[in-house]
Motif scaffolding. Structure first.
Motif, short mmCIF file in Angstrom:
data_model
loop_
_atom_site.label_atom_id
_atom_site.label_comp_id
_atom_site.label_asym_id
_atom_site.label_seq_id
_atom_site.Cartn_x
_atom_site.Cartn_y
_atom_site.Cartn_z
N GLY A 35 -1.37 6.93 9.31
CA GLY A 35 -0.83 8.30 9.25
C GLY A 35 -0.96 8.92 7.87
O GLY A 35 -0.03 9.54 7.36
N LEU A 36 -2.13 8.74 7.26
CA LEU A 36 -2.35 9.21 5.89
C LEU A 36 -3.02 10.57 5.88
O LEU A 36 -4.00 10.80 6.60
CB LEU A 36 -3.23 8.22 5.12
N ARG A 37 -2.54 11.52 5.05
CA ARG A 37 -3.27 12.77 4.80
C ARG A 37 -4.40 12.47 3.84
O ARG A 37 -4.22 11.77 2.84
CB ARG A 37 -2.34 13.82 4.16
N ALA A 38 -5.59 13.00 4.16
CA ALA A 38 -6.76 12.77 3.29
C ALA A 38 -6.48 13.31 1.90
O ALA A 38 -5.83 14.34 1.73
CB ALA A 38 -7.99 13.45 3.86
N GLY A 39 -6.97 12.56 0.92
CA GLY A 39 -6.80 13.02 -0.46
C GLY A 39 -8.02 12.66 -1.31
O GLY A 39 -8.65 11.63 -1.10
N VAL A 40 -8.32 13.53 -2.25
CA VAL A 40 -9.38 13.24 -3.22
C VAL A 40 -8.76 12.97 -4.60
O VAL A 40 -9.47 12.61 -5.55
CB VAL A 40 -10.41 14.39 -3.31
N GLU A 58 -10.47 5.79 10.33
CA GLU A 58 -9.71 4.81 11.14
C GLU A 58 -8.41 4.40 10.42
O GLU A 58 -7.33 4.39 11.02
CB GLU A 58 -10.58 3.56 11.38
N LEU A 59 -8.51 4.12 9.12
CA LEU A 59 -7.30 3.70 8.38
C LEU A 59 -6.32 4.86 8.25
O LEU A 59 -5.09 4.68 8.36
CB LEU A 59 -7.69 3.15 7.01
N ALA A 60 -6.88 6.07 8.03
CA ALA A 60 -6.01 7.25 7.90
C ALA A 60 -5.20 7.46 9.17
O ALA A 60 -4.00 7.73 9.14
CB ALA A 60 -6.85 8.47 7.57
N MET A 85 0.82 -1.20 0.00
CA MET A 85 0.00 0.00 0.00
C MET A 85 0.86 1.27 0.00
O MET A 85 2.00 1.26 0.51
CB MET A 85 -0.92 0.00 1.22
N ILE A 86 0.34 2.33 -0.58
CA ILE A 86 1.08 3.61 -0.61
C ILE A 86 0.90 4.29 0.74
O ILE A 86 -0.21 4.37 1.27
CB ILE A 86 0.55 4.52 -1.75
N LYS A 87 2.00 4.76 1.30
CA LYS A 87 1.98 5.54 2.55
C LYS A 87 2.60 6.91 2.30
O LYS A 87 3.15 7.16 1.23
CB LYS A 87 2.72 4.77 3.65
N LEU A 132 -6.35 6.66 -1.84
CA LEU A 132 -7.44 7.63 -1.64
C LEU A 132 -8.54 7.04 -0.76
O LEU A 132 -9.04 7.69 0.17
CB LEU A 132 -8.00 8.07 -2.99
N GLU A 133 -8.88 5.78 -1.03
CA GLU A 133 -9.92 5.13 -0.21
C GLU A 133 -9.48 5.04 1.25
O GLU A 133 -10.22 5.40 2.16
CB GLU A 133 -10.22 3.73 -0.78
N ASN A 134 -8.23 4.61 1.46
CA ASN A 134 -7.71 4.50 2.84
C ASN A 134 -7.68 5.87 3.52
O ASN A 134 -8.05 6.00 4.69
CB ASN A 134 -6.31 3.90 2.84
N SER A 135 -7.25 6.87 2.76
CA SER A 135 -7.07 8.21 3.36
C SER A 135 -8.41 8.85 3.71
O SER A 135 -8.47 9.77 4.53
CB SER A 135 -6.31 9.13 2.39
N GLN A 136 -9.48 8.38 3.09
CA GLN A 136 -10.80 8.94 3.38
C GLN A 136 -11.55 8.14 4.43
O GLN A 136 -12.68 8.47 4.80
CB GLN A 136 -11.63 9.02 2.07
#
Ligand SMILES: O=C(O)C[C@@H](Cc1ccccc1)[C@H](O)SCc1ccccc1
Ligand code: NI
Length: 186
Positions: A54-59, A48-50, A1-3, A41-45
């Motif tokens: 430690g993911l910044r939200a992204g669209v 709980e996963l974000a 997964m991308i972090k 994008l799905e994880n960041s939104q």
């Protein structure tokens, strides 16, 4: 997964490069990249996963942001009601804005970027409405009209494919200068 550690930041020359067109059928590597970017994008939104990763939200997320200089970007614009389908969800490949409104648009709150670790205030002047031609992962050509927020997101991502960052569109002398016809999008 991308972090977050996989997302390159300002100063990395890939962010300022002209990305190369993607060839079809997609290679295994490009298919994996497309899926991984959409998964980010799905994880960041997902709150709980974000938090967990430690993911910044992204669209949106463009391939150059993970140091792959190819014309591919994942876009996931959620609907306001989380039970509804996303406003726009696709991986846009070799995208071209074939026409656009004369009328400009900008987000009232300005823009940020996963590759820019600082706040830069100002109206990011874009087109309020666009007609976008792109290829999806299956190699099917799509031609869609977008307006307001989804149009802004796609323009932000397409900019990444051409080495452009959001603050390039901010008026350096008066960051909040607004023509009478500017559509301010909340
Ligand atoms: O860096 C990126 O390309 C992803 C940006 C895209 C974007 C930023 C501002 C305006 C339009 C698109 C991230 O989505 S920035 C974080 C964010 C998250 C949710 C909503 C808006 C912005
Ligand atoms: Ni960005």
């Amino acid at each position: 997964m991308i972090k977050m550690r996989d997302i390159i930041r300002e100063g990395n020359h890939t962010l300022r490069a002209e990305a190369k067109q993607v060839k079809f059928p997609l290679s295994e590597a490009d298919q994996k990249l497309a899926n991984d970017m959409m998964e980010y994008l799905e994880n960041s939104q997902d709150p709980e996963l974000a938090k967990k990763y430690g993911l910044r939200a992204g669209v949106g997320l463009a391939a150059p942001q993970v140091d792959v200089s190819e014309q591919m970007a994942a876009v996931l614009v959620p609907s306001e009601n989380e039970d509804d389908d996303p406003v726009f969800k696709d991986v846009i490949i070799n995208p071209v804005i074939v026409s656009h409104s004369v009328q400009p648009g900008a987000l009232t709150e300005g823009e940020g970027c996963l590759s820019v670790d600082r706040d830069i205030a100002g109206y990011v002047i874009r087109h309020d409405r666009i007609t976008l031609r792109y290829y999806n992962m299956a190699g099917e050509q799509k031609k869609i009209r977008l307006k307001n927020y989804p149009a802004i997101v796609c323009q932000h991502e397409i900019d990444h494919l051409h080495g452009i960052l959001f603050y390039d569109h901010i008026n350096g002398d008066n960051p909040f200068a607004a023509d009478d016809d500017l559509v301010l999008i909340s």
